[in-house]
Write a protein that holds these residues in place. Structure first.
Motif, PDB file in Angstrom:
ATOM      1  N   GLU A 387       0.838  -1.195   0.000  1.00 33.53           N
ATOM      2  CA  GLU A 387       0.000   0.000   0.000  1.00 33.53           C
ATOM      3  C   GLU A 387       0.877   1.250   0.000  1.00 33.53           C
ATOM      4  O   GLU A 387       1.881   1.318   0.702  1.00 33.53           O
ATOM      5  CB  GLU A 387      -0.905  -0.005   1.226  1.00 33.53           C
ATOM      6  N   MET A 388       0.478   2.250  -0.789  1.00 32.65           N
ATOM      7  CA  MET A 388       1.301   3.455  -0.893  1.00 32.65           C
ATOM      8  C   MET A 388       0.440   4.673  -1.169  1.00 32.65           C
ATOM      9  O   MET A 388      -0.492   4.625  -1.970  1.00 32.65           O
ATOM     10  CB  MET A 388       2.336   3.310  -2.011  1.00 32.65           C
ATOM     11  N   LYS A 389       0.785   5.773  -0.488  1.00 31.48           N
ATOM     12  CA  LYS A 389       0.115   7.046  -0.738  1.00 31.48           C
ATOM     13  C   LYS A 389       0.894   7.813  -1.793  1.00 31.48           C
ATOM     14  O   LYS A 389       2.111   7.954  -1.703  1.00 31.48           O
ATOM     15  CB  LYS A 389       0.025   7.866   0.547  1.00 31.48           C
ATOM     16  N   LEU A 390       0.202   8.323  -2.800  1.00 30.27           N
ATOM     17  CA  LEU A 390       0.818   9.035  -3.917  1.00 30.27           C
ATOM     18  C   LEU A 390       0.791  10.542  -3.679  1.00 30.27           C
ATOM     19  O   LEU A 390       0.038  11.030  -2.821  1.00 30.27           O
ATOM     20  CB  LEU A 390       0.083   8.702  -5.209  1.00 30.27           C
ATOM     21  N   PRO A 391       1.596  11.304  -4.421  1.00 27.14           N
ATOM     22  CA  PRO A 391       1.607  12.769  -4.259  1.00 27.14           C
ATOM     23  C   PRO A 391       0.231  13.405  -4.416  1.00 27.14           C
ATOM     24  O   PRO A 391      -0.053  14.427  -3.803  1.00 27.14           O
ATOM     25  CB  PRO A 391       2.562  13.234  -5.370  1.00 27.14           C
ATOM     26  N   SER A 392      -0.630  12.808  -5.232  1.00 22.19           N
ATOM     27  CA  SER A 392      -1.972  13.364  -5.440  1.00 22.19           C
ATOM     28  C   SER A 392      -2.868  13.179  -4.224  1.00 22.19           C
ATOM     29  O   SER A 392      -3.931  13.793  -4.133  1.00 22.19           O
ATOM     30  CB  SER A 392      -2.632  12.703  -6.647  1.00 22.19           C
ATOM     31  N   GLY A 393      -2.455  12.321  -3.283  1.00 22.79           N
ATOM     32  CA  GLY A 393      -3.273  12.028  -2.113  1.00 22.79           C
ATOM     33  C   GLY A 393      -3.974  10.693  -2.195  1.00 22.79           C
ATOM     34  O   GLY A 393      -4.432  10.157  -1.185  1.00 22.79           O
ATOM     35  N   HIS A 394      -4.081  10.127  -3.395  1.00 19.09           N
ATOM     36  CA  HIS A 394      -4.692   8.812  -3.546  1.00 19.09           C
ATOM     37  C   HIS A 394      -3.801   7.739  -2.926  1.00 19.09           C
ATOM     38  O   HIS A 394      -2.573   7.856  -2.942  1.00 19.09           O
ATOM     39  CB  HIS A 394      -4.926   8.490  -5.023  1.00 19.09           C
ATOM     40  N   VAL A 395      -4.429   6.705  -2.410  1.00 20.42           N
ATOM     41  CA  VAL A 395      -3.701   5.590  -1.813  1.00 20.42           C
ATOM     42  C   VAL A 395      -3.919   4.346  -2.667  1.00 20.42           C
ATOM     43  O   VAL A 395      -5.062   3.991  -2.981  1.00 20.42           O
ATOM     44  CB  VAL A 395      -4.165   5.325  -0.368  1.00 20.42           C
ATOM     45  N   LEU A 396      -2.821   3.692  -3.054  1.00 20.87           N
ATOM     46  CA  LEU A 396      -2.911   2.472  -3.863  1.00 20.87           C
ATOM     47  C   LEU A 396      -3.128   1.284  -2.947  1.00 20.87           C
ATOM     48  O   LEU A 396      -2.303   1.004  -2.078  1.00 20.87           O
ATOM     49  CB  LEU A 396      -1.610   2.272  -4.656  1.00 20.87           C
ATOM     50  N   PRO A 397      -4.222   0.536  -3.128  1.00 18.84           N
ATOM     51  CA  PRO A 397      -4.460  -0.634  -2.279  1.00 18.84           C
ATOM     52  C   PRO A 397      -3.713  -1.871  -2.782  1.00 18.84           C
ATOM     53  O   PRO A 397      -3.542  -2.054  -3.990  1.00 18.84           O
ATOM     54  CB  PRO A 397      -5.971  -0.834  -2.388  1.00 18.84           C
ATOM     55  N   ILE A 398      -3.280  -2.697  -1.862  1.00 16.08           N
ATOM     56  CA  ILE A 398      -2.604  -3.946  -2.223  1.00 16.08           C
ATOM     57  C   ILE A 398      -3.545  -4.806  -3.055  1.00 16.08           C
ATOM     58  O   ILE A 398      -4.731  -4.923  -2.765  1.00 16.08           O
ATOM     59  CB  ILE A 398      -2.195  -4.711  -0.947  1.00 16.08           C
ATOM     60  N   GLY A 399      -2.994  -5.405  -4.112  1.00 12.36           N
ATOM     61  CA  GLY A 399      -3.787  -6.294  -4.958  1.00 12.36           C
ATOM     62  C   GLY A 399      -4.382  -5.625  -6.172  1.00 12.36           C
ATOM     63  O   GLY A 399      -4.957  -6.294  -7.039  1.00 12.36           O
ATOM     64  N   SER A 400      -4.247  -4.302  -6.265  1.00 13.14           N
ATOM     65  CA  SER A 400      -4.774  -3.596  -7.435  1.00 13.14           C
ATOM     66  C   SER A 400      -3.691  -3.490  -8.503  1.00 13.14           C
ATOM     67  O   SER A 400      -2.540  -3.877  -8.295  1.00 13.14           O
ATOM     68  CB  SER A 400      -5.254  -2.194  -7.038  1.00 13.14           C
ATOM     69  N   GLY A 401      -4.060  -2.966  -9.638  1.00 11.72           N
ATOM     70  CA  GLY A 401      -3.110  -2.697 -10.713  1.00 11.72           C
ATOM     71  C   GLY A 401      -3.187  -1.230 -11.092  1.00 11.72           C
ATOM     72  O   GLY A 401      -4.262  -0.628 -11.027  1.00 11.72           O
ATOM     73  N   VAL A 402      -2.056  -0.633 -11.456  1.00 11.41           N
ATOM     74  CA  VAL A 402      -2.030   0.772 -11.856  1.00 11.41           C
ATOM     75  C   VAL A 402      -1.811   0.841 -13.361  1.00 11.41           C
ATOM     76  O   VAL A 402      -0.808   0.332 -13.869  1.00 11.41           O
ATOM     77  CB  VAL A 402      -0.912   1.548 -11.137  1.00 11.41           C
ATOM     78  N   VAL A 403      -2.751   1.468 -14.048  1.00 15.96           N
ATOM     79  CA  VAL A 403      -2.627   1.671 -15.487  1.00 15.96           C
ATOM     80  C   VAL A 403      -2.063   3.075 -15.712  1.00 15.96           C
ATOM     81  O   VAL A 403      -2.736   4.074 -15.445  1.00 15.96           O
ATOM     82  CB  VAL A 403      -3.978   1.533 -16.210  1.00 15.96           C
ATOM     83  N   VAL A 404      -0.823   3.151 -16.151  1.00 15.92           N
ATOM     84  CA  VAL A 404      -0.190   4.424 -16.466  1.00 15.92           C
ATOM     85  C   VAL A 404      -0.545   4.772 -17.912  1.00 15.92           C
ATOM     86  O   VAL A 404      -0.136   4.066 -18.840  1.00 15.92           O
ATOM     87  CB  VAL A 404       1.345   4.340 -16.287  1.00 15.92           C
ATOM     88  N   SER A 405      -1.307   5.834 -18.090  1.00  7.51           N
ATOM     89  CA  SER A 405      -1.724   6.230 -19.433  1.00  7.51           C
ATOM     90  C   SER A 405      -0.704   7.186 -20.033  1.00  7.51           C
ATOM     91  O   SER A 405      -0.724   8.391 -19.766  1.00  7.51           O
ATOM     92  CB  SER A 405      -3.106   6.884 -19.408  1.00  7.51           C
ATOM     93  N   ILE A 406       0.208   6.643 -20.818  1.00  7.57           N
ATOM     94  CA  ILE A 406       1.162   7.493 -21.541  1.00  7.57           C
ATOM     95  C   ILE A 406       0.400   8.371 -22.531  1.00  7.57           C
ATOM     96  O   ILE A 406       0.698   9.558 -22.690  1.00  7.57           O
ATOM     97  CB  ILE A 406       2.215   6.625 -22.253  1.00  7.57           C
ATOM     98  N   TRP A 407      -0.593   7.793 -23.182  1.00  4.41           N
ATOM     99  CA  TRP A 407      -1.450   8.556 -24.085  1.00  4.41           C
ATOM    100  C   TRP A 407      -2.032   9.765 -23.356  1.00  4.41           C
ATOM    101  O   TRP A 407      -2.022  10.892 -23.870  1.00  4.41           O
ATOM    102  CB  TRP A 407      -2.587   7.676 -24.607  1.00  4.41           C
TER     103      TRP A 407
END
Length: 509
Positions: A387-407
């Protein structure tokens, strides 16, 4: 009746326990903006039922939704699987630096080409990365320019038969050019795909990428046992067989050549030094730098070689194709680029050499702007293990996936201004190109797992585009808007739906 009731009770109990164990994920996901298309239970899974163009259109839509959402993030449930869709450069930088494990969707690529550097789990990727880094040094890459130049000359001659004869798909020509270049630089062999565009390797490579894309986005094709029930399975296995057999034969032959060379040159143990190996192919370097006979196995070599071939062939071909499509839409940009080519080459028809590339500054800006608007790999997916808190304030939950949209980040007004969708090569002038975060421009990813072949791909693209424009004018419908429109699809990489249909006219000298 009692058995049925017990069965239902067991199922309900299992669902309750499953959801209870994931309560933290549901809590954090609820704080992220939901897309307009989200539905109960299935989330956004129903939006990916179409073809590869429909899938790409949907993902573009999610990118724009994320731009206007709180913190530049959007959630997307694929059934019970949570993905967080982000276009925020600051969040992306943290994700790519700290979450280096590829998402489980990459298993469909791993099942076909194995654990090559791009797709490997971290514990395999890390030691292999150390072997790969010296292979992409400038002193080695510059030796490949002669290969690109020769293959681009062949490409130009092949296109002569299509000049002045209306619209045609240039994709086969481009992918044959890049495959010939990649095979010579990676394997040390001359495949001559440009002489035979129907070469089996190229056909099965393109087919395999299409099948992998289908498995990623069509949930019913994902379970292995179910996939075997569909006709795509037979096609998939045939593609894998052809690609593996081809590379295995090349590797076996290369092993034999190195053994003969070692007998003839007992001092060969020392030729891992830069002055000795800079003229060798990537396969030579993989064998030597991994430890020679005690290094990579044949299977490991095949994994790395196939990864290099797939990445090198499609990335460069897509980049060249997109550049030509945009030059057809913007003849003013094309004319300015042609004047630069005339300045460097004059009236001469000589082949391009490595010293020419640094002089083609406008060409580089055109290609970089093309890669911004139409990145060959538009999305990256990483697995969240902590689990990690991002600069935007959102927290990534364990077990999820992050889709980085380069587009998405490439078209975000936050980083590129209100004209972010406009085609403007001069935005890459040194005095104008000032980004608040390096992840605002990342056509070849960023962070520890970025693409090592960035400069290789740029050299290949610049060489081919320069050769084509010196001989031909690319014509088409001029874009009435500064914001270029192009129908694109997602086949692992983002490609034009029309397979790069263009018109060429022979230039008068």
């Amino acid at each position: 009746m009692l058995i049925v009731s017990l069965l239902i009770l067991v199922i309900l109990l299992w669902v309750a326990l499953f959801k209870y164990g994931r309560r933290r994920m549901y809590e954090l996901a609820a704080k992220v903006t939901a897309p307009k298309s989200e539905r109960p239970l299935i989330g956004v899974a129903h939006t990916f039922l179409g073809d590869t163009e429909d899938i790409m259109t949907r993902l573009q839509g999610y990118s724009y939704e994320a731009m206007s959402s709180n913190g530049g993030m959007l959630r997307g449930w694929l059934g019970h699987i949570l993905y967080l869709f982000t276009v925020d450069a600051n969040d992306i930088e943290v994700v790519l630096k700290t979450h280096m494990e590829k998402d489980d969707l990459h298993r469909f690529v791993q099942k076909t080409i194995g654990y090559g550097g791009i797709f490997a789990p971290v514990q395999i990727w890390r030691p292999r990365r150390k072997v790969m880094v010296p292979m992409f040094s400038p002193k080695i890459l510059e030796n490949f320019v002669d290969v690109f130049s020769l293959q681009s000359e062949i490409l130009s001659r092949k296109l002569e038969a299509r000049a002045g004869k209306g619209s045609f798909s240039i994709w086969t020509h481009l992918s044959s050019y890049t495959l010939d270049s990649v095979c010579e630089t990676t394997l040390g062999i001359k495949l001559k795909a440009q002489d035979d565009p129907k070469t089996p390797f190229l056909f099965y490579l393109n087919k395999l990428l299409d099948l992998i894309t289908q498995r990623i986005f069509h949930l019913w094709l994902q379970p292995d046992w179910m996939f075997k029930l569909f006709p795509q399975f037979v096609e998939h296995e045939e593609c894998v067989r052809v690609l593996h057999e081809f590379t295995d034969q090349v590797i076996k032959k290369k092993r034999e050549e190195l053994k003969i060379e070692k007998i003839a040159r007992p001092e060969a143990d020392s030729y891992c030094q830069l002055q000795d190996y800079k003229n060798k192919s990537f396969l030579d370097l993989l064998i030597l730098l991994s430890g020679g006979e005690r290094g990579y196995s044949d299977e490991e070599l095949r994994e790395e070689v196939l990864t290099l071939i797939i990445a090198g062939t499609d990335t460069s071909a897509v980049g060249i194709g997109n550049t030509l499509k945009l030059l057809a839409k913007y003849p003013g940009v094309q004319e300015k680029l042609y004047l630069e080519l005339r300045h460097v080459f004059g009236d001469s028809d000589r082949p391009l050499v490595k010293d020419d590339l640094p002089k083609l500054k406008y060409l580089e800006r055109v290609i970089k702007e093309t890669l911004r608007l139409f990145p060959p790999v538009p999305f990256i997916i990483r697995k969240v293990l902590t689990e990690m808190k991002l600069p935007s304030g959102h927290v990534l939950p364990i077990g999820s996936g992050v889709v980085v949209s380069i587009w998405g980040v490439h078209r975000h007004p936050k980083y590129w201004g209100p004209d972010a969708d406009k085609f403007d090569p001069d935005r890459f002038l040194p005095e104008r190109f000032q980004l608040s975060n390096p992840c605002a421009y990342m056509p070849f990813s960023n962070g520890p797992r970025n693409c090592l072949g960035y400069q290789y791909a740029l050299m290949s693209m610049k060489t081919a585009v320069a050769r084509i424009l010196r001989s031909y004018r690319v014509v088409g419908d001029e874009e009435s808007s500064p914001n270029p429109q192009m129908r694109v699809k997602l086949n692992i990489m983002m490609k034009a739906v029309d397979n790069y249909s263009i018109c060429l006219e022979k230039r008068d000298r």
